[in-house]
Design an enzyme around this catalytic site. Structure first.
Site, short mmCIF file in Angstrom:
data_model
loop_
_atom_site.label_atom_id
_atom_site.label_comp_id
_atom_site.label_asym_id
_atom_site.label_seq_id
_atom_site.Cartn_x
_atom_site.Cartn_y
_atom_site.Cartn_z
CE LYS A 189 199.12 -37.12 37.97
NZ LYS A 189 199.23 -35.96 37.05
CD GLU A 263 182.36 -38.69 36.27
OE1 GLU A 263 181.92 -38.30 35.17
OE2 GLU A 263 181.67 -39.30 37.10
CB CYS A 297 184.00 -32.91 30.64
SG CYS A 297 183.28 -32.31 32.16
CD GLU A 398 186.75 -34.19 25.27
OE1 GLU A 398 187.70 -34.96 25.45
OE2 GLU A 398 186.01 -33.80 26.20
P1 NAD Z 1 194.45 -36.32 30.63
O1 NAD Z 1 193.78 -37.62 30.41
O2 NAD Z 1 195.55 -35.93 29.74
O3 NAD Z 1 195.03 -36.24 32.12
C1 NAD Z 1 194.23 -36.44 33.27
C2 NAD Z 1 195.13 -36.81 34.44
O4 NAD Z 1 195.67 -38.12 34.20
C3 NAD Z 1 196.34 -35.90 34.62
O5 NAD Z 1 196.56 -35.68 35.98
C4 NAD Z 1 197.46 -36.71 33.99
O6 NAD Z 1 198.75 -36.36 34.47
C5 NAD Z 1 197.07 -38.11 34.41
N1 NAD Z 1 197.66 -39.20 33.62
C6 NAD Z 1 198.24 -39.15 32.40
N2 NAD Z 1 198.63 -40.39 32.00
C7 NAD Z 1 198.28 -41.24 33.00
C8 NAD Z 1 198.38 -42.65 33.18
N3 NAD Z 1 198.93 -43.44 32.26
N4 NAD Z 1 197.90 -43.20 34.31
C9 NAD Z 1 197.31 -42.42 35.25
N5 NAD Z 1 197.19 -41.08 35.14
C10 NAD Z 1 197.66 -40.49 34.02
O7 NAD Z 1 193.28 -35.21 30.60
P2 NAD Z 1 193.42 -33.63 30.73
O8 NAD Z 1 194.00 -33.08 29.47
O9 NAD Z 1 194.06 -33.27 32.02
O10 NAD Z 1 191.88 -33.19 30.84
C11 NAD Z 1 191.05 -33.05 29.73
C12 NAD Z 1 190.11 -34.22 29.59
O11 NAD Z 1 189.41 -34.41 30.80
C13 NAD Z 1 189.05 -34.04 28.52
O12 NAD Z 1 188.88 -35.23 27.79
C14 NAD Z 1 187.79 -33.73 29.33
O13 NAD Z 1 186.58 -34.04 28.68
C15 NAD Z 1 188.03 -34.56 30.53
N6 NAD Z 1 187.23 -34.09 31.66
C16 NAD Z 1 186.16 -34.85 32.04
C17 NAD Z 1 185.34 -34.42 33.07
C18 NAD Z 1 184.14 -35.25 33.50
O14 NAD Z 1 183.65 -35.07 34.59
N7 NAD Z 1 183.65 -36.17 32.65
C19 NAD Z 1 185.63 -33.24 33.74
C20 NAD Z 1 186.74 -32.50 33.34
C21 NAD Z 1 187.54 -32.93 32.30
#
Ligand code: NAD
Length: 509
Positions: A189, A263, A297, A398
């Protein structure tokens, strides 16, 4: 703050394509017919493509296709699966520049960084291709005579991958390649803001000879993500995104006892000691704090400074932050791109207000950039807050934007205490010339990643990647540890004695 040129106009002439979901080797529209526009965050007039806005029905079809493809893919010898990955890596190398430009267009970070993003996908694909000929298990001596024993990995089945937008090709590859080389099939997804980079990765895999149905993609937002996490035929879910969404994914997986790899967010720290090479530390904090517009992140959103070097560091750091050229990442002169979307800019702006209200000292930035070349995008100034107390929200939550909080401390011990005081545990770093201080911090920081005399960013694909506390749930991405997410161990005992032997039960000699 300097601004620079608009987008490369060449991209504008490219025909806008309507992409569907990739299911069973075919591009198909969402069952509902709904679509999503993908626009450049540096220039909202730049329409990149139209993508499927998927729902649960699309996930159902994609999982069915992945399930159907699983027996044949699993039966293909792992070295052959690895050969497909090698070919894919070669294609990524050949198309690196094109894919990097696509990624900059859809998520904004500067070209040098999206080239790095594609390079991470290349590195991971080569690495996991090699695992086609390894996937080492164990053999151990049996406690009984004429008995052989070993452990082997077996694939879980259908892997559901849910990815964010900030590393639009790297993160999908970090999940897809280990899943595939182990013999799993995949439904990914993609992130709502960056579906094109996932499409590009899938096109490379398809050109490399990946059979239909082995990788399937559904684009869209939270709804298909939730449907994928909850689907009973998905055996393992690997998620990267915010801690809030990760919690929902974890809950969806828990009732079915699925493998669940999370993650999530970070609030990473650079600690600068009184003996540090200050110019090096400023370079590192600038790259760590404002690279990817702070949307990593692993971003160094906190700099903890020994009070004896605080003023000198702050002065130089602010001077450099003010000079960063902010604009469209397709322009090679630009050093910092836009934020990903309106909601993210609003959030960063909100935190700029929170910092002021909490009594942090705004040393530079704090405002959106909206005029001239910035008028059509989601730009924000590089922002530095000084004199932050560790308990302030800007120093512990964050923000995911170009905001760095400077926190003065009196000793290494205090720096470590402040460093560990947040809810996250992804990455930390120390700048010091003193090996004793470096080793003490290395031992005592409770983070998944630690750097000495380098910023909090810069992970390589052949060491495990991930974090503690609210950043992760104990698994790791990359390296051989990623194989554990996407496989089950099977322990096998072969008795060639010709009579009943009972382990752990005393048998007369
Ligand atoms: P997000 O949590 O908004 O979305 C991540 C993914 O989850 C997207 O594809 C989104 O459509 C999907 N999603 C949304 N609601 C969902 C649900 N209820 N069930 C399943 N999937 C769902 O995050 P974002 O804004 O895309 O990314 C930013 C975040 O990601 C920051 O917090 C960042 O720190 C984190 N991040 C972490 C790492 C790591 O390796 N630790 C790496 C990159 C980004």
């Amino acid at each position: 703050m300097e601004s620079a040129g608009g987008p490369a106009t060449a991209e504008r002439s490219v025909e806008v394509r309507n992409w569907g979901n990739f299911i069973g080797g075919k591009w198909v529209p969402a069952a509902s017919g709904r679509t999503l526009e993908n626009r450049n965050p540096a220039d909202q007039d730049d329409l990149i493509g139209v993508f499927a806005d998927s729902g649960a029905q699309d996930v159902e079809q994609a999982v069915a296709a992945a399930r159907a493809a699983f027996p044949a893919w699993r039966a293909l010898p792992a070295p052959k699966r690895g050969e497909i990955l090698y070919r894919c890596a070669e294609i990524l190398v050949r198309r690196k520049e094109e894919f990097a430009r696509d990624a900059t267009r859809e998520m904004g970070k500067v070209l040098a960084e999206t080239r790095g993003d594609v390079q991470e996908a290349i590195d991971m694909t080569y690495y996991m291709a090699g695992e086609g000929r390894r996937q080492f298990g164990q053999t151990t001596p049996s406690e009984l005579a004429n008995k052989f024993q070993m452990s082997v990995r077996m694939p879980v089945g259908v892997a559901g991958l849910i990815t964010p937008w900030n590393f639009p090709m790297a993160i999908p590859s970090w999940k897809m390649m280990p899943a595939l080389v182990l013999g799993n099939t995949v439904v990914i997804k993609s992130a709502p803001d960056t579906p094109l980079s996932t499409v590009n990765l899938i096109e490379a895999l398809t050109e490399a000879g990946l059979p239909a149905g082995v990788v399937n993609m559904v684009s869209g937002g939270g709804q298909p993500g939730a449907a994928l996490a909850a689907h009973p035929d998905v055996g393992v879910v690997s998620f990267t995104g915010s801690t809030g969404t990760g919690r929902k994914v974890s809950e969806a997986c828990a009732s079915r006892f699925k493998h669940c790899h999370l993650e999530m967010g970070g609030k990473n720290v650079i600690m600068v000691m009184d003996d540090a090479n200050l110019e090096l530390a400023v370079d590192g904090a600038l790259w760590g704090g404002f690279g990817t517009t702070g949307q990593r992140c692993t971003a160094a959103s906190r700099v903890v400074l020994h009070k004896d070097v605080y003023s000198r560091f702050a002065e130089r750091f602010v001077e450099r932050a003010r000079a960063l050229r902010v604009g469209n990442g397709l322009d090679e002169r630009i050093e910092m791109g836009p934020l990903i979307n309106q909601a993210q800019r609003d959030k960063v702006e909100m935190y700029a207000g929170v910092g002021r209200e909490e009594g942090a000292r705004l040393l530079c930035g704090g405002h959106r950039l909206a005029g001239g070349d910035h008028a059509r995008g989601f730009f924000f100034e590089a922002t530095v807050f000084g004199d932050c107390a560790p308990a302030m929200r800007v120093a512990r939550e964050e923000i995911f934007g170009p905001v760095v909080s400077l926190i003065p401390v009196g000793s290494l011990e205090e720096a470590i205490e402040v460093g560990n005081s947040v809810d996250y545990g992804l990455s930390a770093s120390i700048y010091t010339q003193d090996i004793n201080k470096a080793f003490t911090a290395m031992r005592d920081m409770y983070t998944g990643i630690f750097y000495v005399n380098a910023p909090t960013i810069g992970a390589e694909t052949h060491l495990p990647f991930g974090g503690t506390k609210n950043t992760g749930n104990g698994h790791r991405e990359a390296c051989v540890q990623a194989l554990d997410v996407f496989s089950e161990w099977k322990s096998i005992y072969i008795d060639y004695s010709g009579h009943l032997q009972r382990a752990q039960i005393d048998t007369p000699e």
